[in-house]
Design a protein around this motif. Structure first.
Motif, PDB file in Angstrom:
ATOM      1  N   ASN A  21     -59.608 -96.649  -2.222  1.00  0.00           N
ATOM      2  CA  ASN A  21     -60.380 -97.791  -3.497  1.00  0.00           C
ATOM      3  C   ASN A  21     -62.387 -96.480  -2.822  1.00  0.00           C
ATOM      4  N   VAL A  22     -62.902 -96.324  -2.160  1.00  0.00           N
ATOM      5  CA  VAL A  22     -63.753 -95.843  -2.701  1.00  0.00           C
ATOM      6  C   VAL A  22     -64.776 -94.370  -1.777  1.00  0.00           C
ATOM      7  N   ARG A  23     -63.459 -93.573  -1.398  1.00  0.00           N
ATOM      8  CA  ARG A  23     -64.031 -92.509  -0.836  1.00  0.00           C
ATOM      9  C   ARG A  23     -63.670 -91.067  -2.360  1.00  0.00           C
ATOM     10  N   GLY A  24     -63.070 -91.238  -3.259  1.00  0.00           N
ATOM     11  CA  GLY A  24     -62.953 -90.564  -3.836  1.00  0.00           C
ATOM     12  C   GLY A  24     -64.098 -90.847  -5.545  1.00  0.00           C
ATOM     13  N   LEU A  25     -65.202 -91.777  -5.214  1.00  0.00           N
ATOM     14  CA  LEU A  25     -66.007 -92.093  -6.205  1.00  0.00           C
ATOM     15  C   LEU A  25     -66.954 -91.677  -6.240  1.00  0.00           C
ATOM     16  N   THR A  26     -67.720 -92.277  -7.624  1.00  0.00           N
ATOM     17  CA  THR A  26     -68.871 -90.913  -8.404  1.00  0.00           C
ATOM     18  C   THR A  26     -70.268 -91.738  -8.523  1.00  0.00           C
ATOM     19  N   ALA A  27     -71.348 -90.899  -8.003  1.00  0.00           N
ATOM     20  CA  ALA A  27     -72.311 -91.779  -7.384  1.00  0.00           C
ATOM     21  C   ALA A  27     -72.783 -93.014  -8.264  1.00  0.00           C
ATOM     22  N   ASP A  28     -72.317 -92.772 -10.111  1.00  0.00           N
ATOM     23  CA  ASP A  28     -72.297 -94.353 -10.766  1.00  0.00           C
ATOM     24  C   ASP A  28     -71.307 -95.454 -10.399  1.00  0.00           C
ATOM     25  N   ALA A  86     -73.878-101.246   2.574  1.00  0.00           N
ATOM     26  CA  ALA A  86     -73.290-100.130   4.078  1.00  0.00           C
ATOM     27  C   ALA A  86     -72.163-100.438   4.700  1.00  0.00           C
ATOM     28  N   VAL A  87     -71.477-101.529   4.351  1.00  0.00           N
ATOM     29  CA  VAL A  87     -69.853-101.685   3.825  1.00  0.00           C
ATOM     30  C   VAL A  87     -68.575-100.186   3.420  1.00  0.00           C
ATOM     31  N   ILE A  88     -69.682-100.210   1.397  1.00  0.00           N
ATOM     32  CA  ILE A  88     -68.949 -98.950   0.619  1.00  0.00           C
ATOM     33  C   ILE A  88     -68.938 -97.485   1.780  1.00  0.00           C
ATOM     34  N   THR A  89     -70.567 -97.758   2.548  1.00  0.00           N
ATOM     35  CA  THR A  89     -71.302 -96.271   3.373  1.00  0.00           C
ATOM     36  C   THR A  89     -70.194 -95.974   3.699  1.00  0.00           C
ATOM     37  N   ASP A 124     -70.274-103.361  13.284  1.00  0.00           N
ATOM     38  CA  ASP A 124     -71.436-103.413  13.419  1.00  0.00           C
ATOM     39  C   ASP A 124     -72.766-102.668  13.864  1.00  0.00           C
ATOM     40  N   GLN A 125     -72.484-101.901  14.378  1.00  0.00           N
ATOM     41  CA  GLN A 125     -73.217-100.679  14.811  1.00  0.00           C
ATOM     42  C   GLN A 125     -74.016-100.146  13.054  1.00  0.00           C
ATOM     43  N   GLU A 126     -73.186 -99.754  12.180  1.00  0.00           N
ATOM     44  CA  GLU A 126     -73.859 -99.879  11.187  1.00  0.00           C
ATOM     45  C   GLU A 126     -74.678-100.484  10.268  1.00  0.00           C
ATOM     46  N   LEU A 127     -74.626-101.627  10.824  1.00  0.00           N
ATOM     47  CA  LEU A 127     -74.860-103.336   9.632  1.00  0.00           C
ATOM     48  C   LEU A 127     -76.616-103.105  10.412  1.00  0.00           C
ATOM     49  N   ALA A 128     -76.004-102.869  12.095  1.00  0.00           N
ATOM     50  CA  ALA A 128     -77.425-103.326  13.035  1.00  0.00           C
ATOM     51  C   ALA A 128     -78.740-102.320  12.463  1.00  0.00           C
ATOM     52  N   GLU A 129     -78.455-101.440  11.688  1.00  0.00           N
ATOM     53  CA  GLU A 129     -78.966-100.219  11.410  1.00  0.00           C
ATOM     54  C   GLU A 129     -79.718-100.509  10.204  1.00  0.00           C
ATOM     55  N   ALA A 130     -79.660-101.978   9.316  1.00  0.00           N
ATOM     56  CA  ALA A 130     -80.104-103.027   8.197  1.00  0.00           C
ATOM     57  C   ALA A 130     -81.337-103.448   8.823  1.00  0.00           C
ATOM     58  N   ASP A 131     -82.152-103.052   8.448  1.00  0.00           N
ATOM     59  CA  ASP A 131     -83.288-103.904   8.456  1.00  0.00           C
ATOM     60  C   ASP A 131     -83.251-105.736   7.868  1.00  0.00           C
ATOM     61  N   GLU A 132     -82.677-105.956   7.448  1.00  0.00           N
ATOM     62  CA  GLU A 132     -82.053-106.392   6.755  1.00  0.00           C
ATOM     63  C   GLU A 132     -81.210-107.681   7.417  1.00  0.00           C
TER      64      GLU A 132
END
Length: 127
Positions: free
Chosen positions: A97-104, A68-71, A20-28
Motif C-alpha cells: 500500500n505504501v511503497r509506490g506512493l508519491t510524496a504528495d 515513522a510507521v509509514i517511513t 521499535d527502534q524506529e519509533l525510539a528515534e522520534a523524540d516525541e
C-alpha cells in the motif's frame, strides 16, 4: 490513549524490534513505546515480543507516529503489514500500500492516519 501495534511478517520478531527502534528515534515518542511479551511460536523458544504498546499523548505525537510507521514500512522487503489498534478502531497498512506512493500521496496518508489516531485521544475512556 494507548495504542497496540502488531507486525505481520515472515520474521515477525525481528521486524517488530526494527519498528521499535524506529519509533525510539522520534523524540516525541521516546519513552512512550514498550514491547509487549507473548509466547513464542513452535519454532521459537521462550517469550518473544508480540506487539508494541504506545502511550499516545496530546499534540503532534500522532503525526510523528504515522510518519515513522509509514517511513519504516517503505523500507521493508517482502510481505510486511502493521496493524494499529486503538479503542474502537483498527488501522492496517502494508508494504504494497505504501511503497509506490508519491510524496504528495505519502503526505496525505500521514495526515489521514494521524487524524484517525488523534480522533480518539481526547475522548477519554470508552464507556
Amino acid at each position: 490513549m494507548h495504542l497496540t501495534i502488531t507486525v505481520q511478517a515472515e520474521h515477525m520478531s525481528d521486524e517488530l524490534r526494527s519498528l521499535d527502534q524506529e519509533l525510539a528515534e522520534a523524540d516525541e515518542l521516546r519513552g512512550h513505546v514498550r514491547p509487549v511479551a507473548g509466547r513464542g511460536t513452535s519454532t521459537e523458544l521462550g517469550v518473544v515480543d508480540s506487539a508494541l504498546m504506545v502511550a499516545l499523548g496530546q499534540g503532534g505525537a500522532a503525526t510523528v507516529l504515522a510518519t515513522a510507521v509509514i517511513t519504516w514500512l517503505r523500507r521493508r522487503v517482502g510481505h510486511v503489514s502493521v496493524k494499529i489498534t486503538a479503542p474502537g478502531k483498527a488501522l492496517e497498512l502494508n508494504v504494497e500500500n505504501v511503497r509506490g506512493l508519491t510524496a504528495d500521496q505519502i503526505q496525505a496518508l500521514v495526515a489521514e492516519l494521524s487524524d484517525s489516531l488523534s480522533a480518539g485521544s481526547d475522548a477519554g475512556p470508552p464507556t
